[in-house]
Design a protein around this motif. Structure first.
Motif: not given
Length: 133
Positions: A33-38, A45-56, A58-64, A101-104
């Motif tokens: 499970r992924g999560h982001a804090i902005f 703190f500006l806010g937060e958002a879930a970044c999804g639930i993956g498999t056991m 992997t977690l694919a985070i949509r960078m866009r 990649r996200l950092h760049e």
């Protein structure tokens, strides 16, 4: 990291880590499970958002989507966190590649990837402290 004195900053960082741990380790714990804090320019703190639930494993985070949310909030920083239900706290090769990649991309948008934290039931790994950011 969050302004103020060193002790206050450590307390805020500890509270943020505990908060993220509770979110990314919430049931069902068998999936990553992924999560982001902005954060604003002062690391507030500006806010937060879930970044999804993956498999056991992997977690694919949509960078866009993630960076679009950061831009919508006019965020200057992002703290990313995800769980490793396997119990292995070290980042995988995919975690490292995706984080770099996200950092760049974030950097090109003038957004700082403050850290990427990986949580297991009994540990947390900071990619920044580990020299991977």
């Amino acid at each position: 990291m969050f302004g103020g004195g060193a002790q206050a900053s450590e307390q805020r960082a500890g509270a943020m880590i505990a908060y993220l741990r509770d979110i990314v380790l919430a049931p069902p714990t068998r999936f990553e499970r992924g999560h982001a804090i902005f954060l604003n320019r002062e690391s507030g703190f500006l806010g937060e958002a879930a970044c999804g639930i993956g498999t056991m494993t992997t977690l694919a985070i949509r960078m866009r989507t993630l960076l679009g949310e950061a831009l919508r909030r006019d965020a200057a920083g992002i703290i990313l966190a995800h769980s490793h239900p396997s119990g292995h706290c070290r980042p995988s090769d995919c975690d490292i590649a995706a984080t770099r990649r996200l950092h760049e991309i974030a950097q090109a948008l003038e957004i700082r990837l403050v850290d990427h934290l990986i949580f297991t039931d009994d540990a947390v790994y900071s990619m920044r402290a580990g020299g991977l950011l």
